[in-house]
Motif scaffolding. Structure first.
Motif, mmCIF file in Angstrom:
data_model
loop_
_atom_site.group_PDB
_atom_site.id
_atom_site.type_symbol
_atom_site.label_atom_id
_atom_site.label_comp_id
_atom_site.label_asym_id
_atom_site.label_seq_id
_atom_site.Cartn_x
_atom_site.Cartn_y
_atom_site.Cartn_z
ATOM 1 N N UNK A 1 36.707 46.497 49.986
ATOM 2 C CA UNK A 1 36.562 47.480 48.908
ATOM 3 C C UNK A 1 37.422 47.119 47.703
ATOM 4 N N UNK A 2 38.499 46.410 47.943
ATOM 5 C CA UNK A 2 39.442 46.094 46.875
ATOM 6 C C UNK A 2 38.791 45.263 45.770
ATOM 7 N N UNK B 1 40.057 53.895 51.888
ATOM 8 C CA UNK B 1 41.259 53.070 51.830
ATOM 9 C C UNK B 1 40.859 51.626 51.557
ATOM 10 N N UNK B 2 41.487 51.029 50.575
ATOM 11 C CA UNK B 2 41.299 49.617 50.270
ATOM 12 C C UNK B 2 42.663 48.951 50.284
ATOM 13 N N UNK B 3 42.680 47.643 50.338
ATOM 14 C CA UNK B 3 43.947 46.921 50.334
ATOM 15 C C UNK B 3 43.784 45.555 50.949
ATOM 16 N N UNK B 4 44.706 44.682 50.659
ATOM 17 C CA UNK B 4 44.657 43.342 51.215
ATOM 18 C C UNK B 4 44.633 43.382 52.744
ATOM 19 N N UNK B 5 44.009 42.383 53.366
ATOM 20 C CA UNK B 5 44.171 42.276 54.814
ATOM 21 C C UNK B 5 45.652 42.204 55.165
ATOM 22 N N UNK B 6 46.036 42.795 56.270
ATOM 23 C CA UNK B 6 47.423 42.758 56.748
ATOM 24 C C UNK B 6 48.379 43.539 55.842
ATOM 25 N N UNK C 1 41.986 27.589 51.898
ATOM 26 C CA UNK C 1 40.796 28.441 51.788
ATOM 27 C C UNK C 1 41.180 29.881 51.481
ATOM 28 N N UNK C 2 42.156 30.424 52.221
ATOM 29 C CA UNK C 2 42.478 31.834 52.058
ATOM 30 C C UNK C 2 43.369 32.114 50.852
ATOM 31 N N UNK C 3 44.122 31.143 50.414
ATOM 32 C CA UNK C 3 44.848 31.322 49.148
ATOM 33 C C UNK C 3 43.847 31.510 48.015
ATOM 34 N N UNK C 4 42.820 30.666 47.979
ATOM 35 C CA UNK C 4 41.787 30.799 46.946
ATOM 36 C C UNK C 4 41.047 32.126 47.085
ATOM 37 N N UNK C 5 40.760 32.513 48.331
ATOM 38 C CA UNK C 5 39.955 33.724 48.541
ATOM 39 C C UNK C 5 40.737 34.982 48.160
ATOM 40 N N UNK C 6 42.008 35.050 48.543
ATOM 41 C CA UNK C 6 42.834 36.197 48.164
ATOM 42 C C UNK C 6 43.016 36.242 46.647
ATOM 43 N N UNK C 7 43.123 35.086 46.020
ATOM 44 C CA UNK C 7 43.239 35.020 44.565
ATOM 45 C C UNK C 7 42.019 35.672 43.907
ATOM 46 N N UNK C 8 40.827 35.355 44.392
ATOM 47 C CA UNK C 8 39.613 35.939 43.819
ATOM 48 C C UNK C 8 39.578 37.446 44.058
ATOM 49 N N UNK C 9 40.000 37.874 45.226
ATOM 50 C CA UNK C 9 40.008 39.301 45.530
ATOM 51 C C UNK C 9 40.952 40.050 44.597
ATOM 52 N N UNK C 10 42.142 39.502 44.388
ATOM 53 C CA UNK C 10 43.129 40.196 43.558
ATOM 54 C C UNK C 10 42.687 40.257 42.104
ATOM 55 N N UNK C 11 42.121 39.168 41.603
ATOM 56 C CA UNK C 11 41.607 39.198 40.228
ATOM 57 C C UNK C 11 40.508 40.247 40.082
ATOM 58 N N UNK C 12 39.612 40.334 41.070
ATOM 59 C CA UNK C 12 38.536 41.323 41.006
ATOM 60 C C UNK C 12 39.102 42.739 41.030
ATOM 61 N N UNK C 13 40.114 42.963 41.839
ATOM 62 C CA UNK C 13 40.735 44.286 41.904
ATOM 63 C C UNK C 13 41.324 44.680 40.554
ATOM 64 N N UNK C 14 42.072 43.782 39.955
ATOM 65 C CA UNK C 14 42.694 44.094 38.662
ATOM 66 C C UNK C 14 41.638 44.310 37.588
ATOM 67 N N UNK C 15 40.593 43.490 37.598
ATOM 68 C CA UNK C 15 39.533 43.620 36.592
ATOM 69 C C UNK C 15 38.809 44.958 36.692
ATOM 70 N N UNK C 16 38.698 45.509 37.914
ATOM 71 C CA UNK C 16 37.911 46.726 38.115
ATOM 72 C C UNK C 16 38.760 47.977 38.331
ATOM 73 N N UNK C 17 40.060 47.844 38.327
ATOM 74 C CA UNK C 17 40.921 48.977 38.701
ATOM 75 C C UNK C 17 40.729 50.178 37.779
ATOM 76 N N UNK C 18 40.353 49.938 36.521
ATOM 77 C CA UNK C 18 40.208 51.030 35.557
ATOM 78 C C UNK C 18 39.060 51.979 35.901
#
Length: 419
Positions: free
Chosen positions: A260-261, A120-125, A313-330
């Motif tokens: 994991x996301x 299971x992966x996903x954003x915190x919370x 800090x966490x806005x930037x960090x979640x932004x990086x996480x989401x971009x990485x997820x979309x880039x690797x989702x395939x």
């Protein structure tokens, strides 16, 4: 309008400090908070009775050095906050020594297959903790308790059958003290020793875990983390899972981590036959909850707490996480993965469970179904009270601008925007 069970934390910016929190901010007087890599590894060796083999160096020493340099650069961290992180580093390095020692004595451990894990992966919370604790009710799946994640290999002979494990007792005592200082944490993210935990802790042992970032603000470490491939660390996690399976099966695991996301490629390389479930939630709602939870516990580790800085800090960090997820989702195809939108999950948890089981090729027996549905009735949402959040006021966030920033994520995953 607030309800009787609603919790409003009104001192995030200027926390009311109890004697216990003041002591935690200071930390033990005899602890060297400026330990370097060598001192940490030596202390870990001492804790294990002189073990010295940390196994293959996959870069963990370099990563530990970057973490320590980043800690030194975080001027807002209290002495006690720094000590907590260093003490954690000593513990995970001791775990690594014990793991290597056990595998040398029992090389057959490395032949244990980790078969078709459910990850299971996903954003915190975003519901991942609820989901993994729920699926762990199925006894055909092996899951990771908090106390096991903290000490995978016992430091002493196991207790007689029926007696409590000292590792579980140590974990329970630690987190009971933590929650006595921060009583509202149970309503946000309870830490019970016997609960099912994230496998982040296993990545700690290769010093490649993003959970450092929940305790401090270390941009140098984050840049280093994203600049290097994490596949070897996920293969190390697989080794720890083999160790844990050797102690107690079965060998089909249910695992979860928000980290994991942003590591979908490394995850696939280490666990190619896994079933992947990714939960998606409005990142604004995630940040409302996450910043409040971290801001509440920052009273122990930061002075001043600086809620707006935490939000940035966490806005930037979640932004990086989401971009990485979309880039690797395939990397994960539809035959092995599913995306679950948080609002759909909340509206029909039982239906989502059945979709996950179908995807995993796991028959839903009557026994498993009864156990799973029993968990839902035993664990209603907000059972410990509902915390009310104020992202705009306390944390100074421009929510419309934030939604604009995350437009790419809303376009890719149509999560319902939450107020």
């Amino acid at each position: 309008m607030t309800a009787p069970q609603d919790i409003i934390i009104d001192d995030l910016a200027e926390p009311r400090l109890t004697p216990a929190i003041i002591a935690a901010r200071q930390g033990p007087a005899d602890f060297d908070e400026h330990m370097g890599v060598g001192a940490i590894l030596a202390r870990a060796s001492d804790l294990t009775g002189g073990l010295t083999d940390f196994g293959e160096d996959t870069g963990f020493r370099e990563r530990l050095a970057v973490v320590l340099q980043s800690l030194a650069e975080d001027g807002g961290l209290t002495r006690g906050g720094r000590i907590t992180i260093i003490d954690h580093a000593i513990r995970v390095m001791a775990n690594r020594l014990r793991i290597e020692d056990l595998v040398k004595r029992h090389p057959e451990i490395l032949d244990i297959p980790i078969a078709k894990p459910l990850i299971i992966a996903g954003l915190p919370r975003s519901g991942t903790t609820h989901l993994v604790n729920w699926l762990a009710r199925d006894t055909r799946l092996r899951s990771l308790t908090l106390w096991e994640s903290e000490e995978p290999v016992p430091s002493a002979p196991p207790p007689p059958p029926g007696q409590p494990d000292p590792r579980e007792q140590r974990s329970a005592e630690f987190w009971a003290h933590f929650e006595s200082m921060l009583p509202h944490m149970a309503a946000m993210h309870g830490m019970e020793a016997s609960s099912i935990h994230e496998d982040n802790e296993l990545l700690y042992m290769d010093v490649n875990c993003y959970s450092w970032e929940f305790q401090t603000r270390i941009p140098r470490w984050i840049d280093h983390y994203f600049a290097h491939d994490r596949t070897q660390s996920y293969l190390y996690e697989k080794k720890v899972l083999q160790v844990l399976t050797w102690y107690r099966g079965p060998n089909r695991w249910v695992l979860k981590s928000p980290q994991h996301m942003e590591n979908l490629g490394a995850l696939k390389a280490a666990f190619p036959d896994a079933t992947l479930v990714i939960t998606h939630r409005d990142p604004v709602a995630v940040l409302r909850s996450l910043t409040t939870m971290l801001g509440y516990s920052d009273r122990i580790r930061r002075d001043p707490t600086d809620p707006p800085g935490l939000a940035r800090h966490w806005i930037d960090r979640i932004d990086r996480l989401l971009h990485a997820c979309i880039d690797q989702r395939h990397v994960w195809g539809p035959d092995q993965s599913i995306d679950i939108l948080f609002h759909d999950y909340m509206a029909d948890q039982e239906g989502m469970m059945r979709k996950v089981y179908d995807l995993a090729g796991l028959p839903l027996t009557q026994e498993a179904e009864a156990a799973l549905l029993g968990y839902l009735s035993d664990n209603p949402r907000h059972a410990q009270g509902r915390v009310l959040y104020d992202l705009e006021g306390v944390f100074g966030v421009d929510v419309p601008a934030l939604r604009e920033r995350f437009a790419y994520y809303y376009d890719r995953f149509p999560v319902r925007q939450e107020n």
